[in-house]
Design a protein around this motif. Sequence first.
Motif, PDB file in Angstrom:
ATOM      1  N   ASP A   9       0.824  -1.205   0.000  1.00 13.41           N
ATOM      2  CA  ASP A   9       0.000   0.000   0.000  1.00 13.41           C
ATOM      3  C   ASP A   9       0.856   1.251   0.000  1.00 13.41           C
ATOM      4  N   ILE A  10       2.023   1.178   0.615  1.00 16.00           N
ATOM      5  CA  ILE A  10       2.906   2.345   0.673  1.00 16.00           C
ATOM      6  C   ILE A  10       3.265   2.800  -0.735  1.00 16.00           C
ATOM      7  N   GLN A  11       3.743   1.885  -1.545  1.00 18.56           N
ATOM      8  CA  GLN A  11       4.103   2.239  -2.907  1.00 18.56           C
ATOM      9  C   GLN A  11       2.867   2.618  -3.724  1.00 18.56           C
ATOM     10  N   LYS A  12       1.788   1.880  -3.559  1.00 16.76           N
ATOM     11  CA  LYS A  12       0.557   2.143  -4.303  1.00 16.76           C
ATOM     12  C   LYS A  12       0.032   3.542  -4.037  1.00 16.76           C
ATOM     13  N   LEU A  13       0.018   3.976  -2.779  1.00 16.30           N
ATOM     14  CA  LEU A  13      -0.600   5.243  -2.407  1.00 16.30           C
ATOM     15  C   LEU A  13       0.302   6.448  -2.623  1.00 16.30           C
TER      16      LEU A  13
END
Length: 439
Positions: free
Chosen positions: A52-56
């Motif tokens: 989620d870190i990279q996605k967001l």
Amino acid sequence: MLGLALLCLLTGLTMVLGYANKARCTGPGFDEWGRSEPSFQERSYGLVCYSDIQKLWIGRDVDRHVFPYVHGGITEDGSLYGGVVEYPVLTGMLMWLGAMFVDTDAGFLAASALLLAPFGLVTAWWLGRLSGWRALLWALSPPLVFYAFHNWDLAAVACAVAAVFVVHRGGASLRRRATLGAVLLGIGFAFKIYPGIFVLPLALYVLTGGCGGAEGVSRLDVRGALRVAGAAVATVVVVNLPFVLAGFEGWLASFQYQSQRRVDLSTNSIWYWGFLPYHGSPAFQDVVGLVSPLLILASFALACWLGWRRRERTGTFPWIQVSAAMLCGFLLLHKVHSPQYVLWLLPFFVLVSVRWGWVVAYLVADAVMGIGIFRWLYLNMIGASNGIHSSFAAQAVVLGVWGRAALLVGLFVAFLAARSPVDDDEEAPRRPLIGGRPE
């Protein structure tokens, strides 16, 4: 001290592996928005390195370095804008800090990992102090590799464990230790909500006089319990109030987003997998929106009642075990079950002496689910056959979802029946009683 240092070293090495796993999804090139290419989404699913870190990095104005909550809100269709993120305010601050000096999703992942790693290390230290060698379950666990840097949950986990540590290893009276623990749980609430549910069993622990009732008398300490609850509420208010005053609409939007969230594939809960034909029905979504929280509250009440019954037999309200059971109820019945939620449960495998079979079975089911769901999403994305009869990934998802659900039911009972090494080592009252009750 040497053992604790070794424990932290092992935790650090495990988190390095966790970062390396997620970093496989970054680069080697980047587009004009700093998004990894080529084929970011396909790689993150196919290689099971999604975070989620990279996605967001894209989609919440993180890449634009917008200060969270103050200038944003939520649209009628449930989309967030203006820097609002779907998490409580302290997680929003972590996201903002992680993005401050970077301009790609790879940099955001690396900076966020640096911010989160200390929380993982201090969690290991506190667990080692509380439970000795059982803390290796944290330091060497597969979930720490899979999910340490999947989202920002390590901060909330550290707050929950810190609360247990100060309550059982502090040097002051029970009331003071529990009040500090409640403050830490309130801070945890401002990271990821779930530590806040542990305030209730902690208040009941204080109400009944602590370990064996040794720090109280036969009367219930109502004042001490209210003090614990009040400290948690005051902490939540103090942390959130600046954001409420600076941008009420943006602050409120993060809670509205979660309350309005539909049951769909992204929620990955039993409500999705158990009712596949009904997801398109607004009536179904409304029913789940009502039934899910009611069942969660019922599971909380059941856990506290069973804990009270155990207290009548043993003299101690088992607040750690009750907290663990409440968490099982939440994970099972909430409409969202993100993969990294296993990190919430992992410290309780250390703090409560459930049988090893439960621990191994749950970690296996969780790994099967975690790997299976991303492989299944990848097959779906590329148009490959992904049915239950032709795809190992689909079979893994089914086994993982329902195996994990069944284990959460079993763990609800197992936690409440188990002892805790923390309580076993509880010291005698640290301070004389005054007026029949702790200070």
